[in-house]
Design an enzyme around this catalytic site. Structure first.
Site, PDB file in Angstrom:
ATOM      1  CD  GLU A 188      30.137  -9.690 -26.062  1.00  0.00           C
ATOM      2  OE1 GLU A 188      31.734  -9.593 -25.637  1.00  0.00           O
ATOM      3  OE2 GLU A 188      28.972 -10.513 -26.707  1.00  0.00           O
ATOM      4  NE  ARG A 201      21.517  -9.545 -22.106  1.00  0.00           N
ATOM      5  CZ  ARG A 201      22.795  -9.395 -22.540  1.00  0.00           C
ATOM      6  NH1 ARG A 201      23.533  -9.092 -22.307  1.00  0.00           N
ATOM      7  NH2 ARG A 201      23.188 -10.193 -23.740  1.00  0.00           N
ATOM      8  CG  ASN A 234      26.280  -6.568 -24.368  1.00  0.00           C
ATOM      9  OD1 ASN A 234      25.969  -7.425 -23.834  1.00  0.00           O
ATOM     10  ND2 ASN A 234      26.233  -5.805 -25.729  1.00  0.00           N
ATOM     11  CG  ASN A 273      28.009  -4.894 -28.263  1.00  0.00           C
ATOM     12  OD1 ASN A 273      28.443  -6.042 -27.291  1.00  0.00           O
ATOM     13  ND2 ASN A 273      26.947  -5.842 -29.001  1.00  0.00           N
ATOM     14  CG  ASP A 300      29.984  -8.335 -29.714  1.00  0.00           C
ATOM     15  OD1 ASP A 300      29.792  -7.367 -28.762  1.00  0.00           O
ATOM     16  OD2 ASP A 300      29.481  -9.053 -30.045  1.00  0.00           O
TER      17      ASP A 300
END
Ligand code: CA
Length: 295
Positions: free
Chosen positions: A17, A100, A102, A148, A198
């Site tokens: 990512e 969490r 991201n 995202n 995303d």
């Protein structure tokens, strides 16, 4: 000639990512969220490296003082890439152990935006935060399912944002002076058969490049019309994010994931978790750095 995304010969990630080009060192960094590390690769030498951070890492950016800043499961931290030493800045969700951090990115004025998500899905109890250079954290958007992609228009008047669970690419009016956002509305909705939006990056023409999780593609959108201008297919389903890099910022680096795929899917997608490169014929912008002030 058909333009294709090519797989780069580096170690695969479980959940690759957040790619980020570092112009001063000519390296690409990205995170492996489940691998709990930052990955590095020099396209000129082929040299690879990694720094383990000991917890899930959603995003990493470079700071103006040469350090890195990470959004870890337990909040924002400075990181010394040489020693691996972490220094906590703030943990705005210390009370939410099920969440969490991201994806995250710096705005053109050097504020670090990063959002959260619940580890186990369910209700949209994540949020989008803004870490300012003085160390103060502001909660900017609430009721996020999976925070995202982020990006800003060339004139800095608009912020683009993806909450993956909504399937939407949204935009806000952005106040570059004070970092405020308002007037949220939708650029476009990703059709069900194209997966989920995303990670995202903006090119020099102000168009959006969006990764399709479970969609085998990266697409280029015109944010003014919502029109899909180009679709780049990849041989992996879980396409996670993209950024421009290379000496001329003319290469689009694309990350992917293998996490959650069945044995049967993995046998069909031997490149799942790979890093890819695509040359789209348009350039990107250098990444914004975190503008450190006294804390
Ligand atoms: Ca992501």
């Amino acid at each position: 000639m058909t333009k294709r995304a090519e797989a780069i010969n580096v170690e695969k990630s479980a959940l690759g990512e957040g790619p980020l080009w570092l112009p001063e060192s000519g390296r690409l960094v990205w995170v492996d969220i489940e691998g709990m590390k930052i990955r590095m690769w020099n396209p000129k030498t082929g040299e690879e490296g990694a720094v383990s951070v000991g917890q899930r890492i959603g995003a990493v950016v470079r700071a103006t003082d040469g350090r890195m800043v990470c959004a870890l499961q337990n909040g924002f931290h400075f990181l010394d890439m040489e020693t691996g030493e972490l220094e906590q800045i703030a943990d705005p969700e210390a009370h939410l152990s099920g969440n969490r951090f991201n994806d995250g990115k710096c705005d053109p004025a050097g504020r670090f935006w990063a959002g959260t998500m619940p580890l186990s899905g369910g209700a949209p109890v994540g949020a989008l935060y803004r870490l300012d250079g003085d160390g103060n954290v502001h909660k900017m958007v609430e009721e996020i399912g999976c925070s995202n992609g982020l990006g800003w228009s060339i004139d800095c008047s608009t912020m683009y944002y993806i909450d993956t669970n909504t399937r939407r690419i949204d935009q806000f009016d952005f106040d570059a002076e004070n970092g405020g956002v308002s007037n949220r509305r939708t650029v476009t909705v990703i059709p069900v058969d194209q997966g989920y939006p995303d990670g995202m990056t903006v090119d020099m023409e102000g168009k959006l490049w969006v990764a399709h999780w479970d969609g085998y593609a990266v697409s280029r959108f015109d944010p003014d019309t919502g029109e899909c201008l180009e679709r780049v297919e990849l041989p992996v389903s879980r396409v996670t994010s993209c950024c421009f890099g290379g000496d001329h910022l003319d290469e689009l680096y694309v990350t992917s994931a293998s996490v959650g795929l069945s044995e049967e899917q993995l046998s069909r997608e031997p490149l799942a978790g790979s890093l890819f490169v695509y040359r789209p014929g348009v350039k990107g912008l250098p990444p914004s750095e975190f503008n450190v002030q006294s804390m």
